[in-house]
Design an enzyme around this catalytic site. Sequence first.
Site, mmCIF file in Angstrom:
data_model
loop_
_atom_site.group_PDB
_atom_site.id
_atom_site.type_symbol
_atom_site.label_atom_id
_atom_site.label_comp_id
_atom_site.label_asym_id
_atom_site.label_seq_id
_atom_site.Cartn_x
_atom_site.Cartn_y
_atom_site.Cartn_z
ATOM 1 C CD GLN A 78 -3.049 0.852 0.394
ATOM 2 O OE1 GLN A 78 -3.378 -0.256 0.025
ATOM 3 N NE2 GLN A 78 -3.656 1.940 -0.005
ATOM 4 C CG PHE A 79 1.819 3.763 -3.617
ATOM 5 C CD1 PHE A 79 1.965 5.126 -3.831
ATOM 6 C CD2 PHE A 79 0.814 3.084 -4.297
ATOM 7 C CE1 PHE A 79 1.120 5.799 -4.693
ATOM 8 C CE2 PHE A 79 -0.033 3.749 -5.155
ATOM 9 C CZ PHE A 79 0.113 5.108 -5.357
ATOM 10 C CB THR A 80 -2.016 5.343 -0.743
ATOM 11 O OG1 THR A 80 -2.634 4.244 -0.081
ATOM 12 C CG2 THR A 80 -2.198 5.239 -2.253
#
Length: 149
Positions: A78-80
Amino acid sequence: MKLVIQRVTRASVEVDDEIVGEIGRGLMVLVGFGLNDTTKEVDYLSKKLVKLRIFPDENGRMNRSVKDIGGKLLLVPQFTLYGRTKKNRPSFHKALNPDDATQLFDYFVRKCGEDIEVETGEFGAYMKVDLLNDGPVTILLEKDFSEDD
C-alpha cells in the site's frame, strides 16, 4: 516503513475479480515503504508484527500474538500510506519507488513467512480488500532507522 494492522475474523484481496489472498482469523496488514527504508526496517517490523500481542487470552486481555492463536497474515502492499496531504491532492514523493518497494515487500513476506502462514495482495495491482475487523482493533507500526541518528 509503515504497517496498518487490523485484527480480523476474515480478510481477502481480489484482483481482476479473482481472490489472490485470503485468511480466516489473523491480521490484515497494509504495508508501505518510504524513501529511506531498507531490510533493517523489514527485519525489525516483521519480528514485531508476529510477536504483537493483540489477541485476547482467557481473561479477555490482549495477551496473545497471531502466532499464539494459530492465525495467519494477509499482507497488502500500500504505497498510499506515504501520501502527504498538505494540499488537497495527495503527493507520494515520500514513497519508495516501485522496483525497490517490490523487493522489500517480497523480502517482508519471506521474513514473516518464517514464523507464520502468509497470504498477500498483488504489488502494483488495483485491489479490492474485504475484511471483517475483529474488535475493532487497528494498530499503526512505523520504523525508520534513518531518523534514529
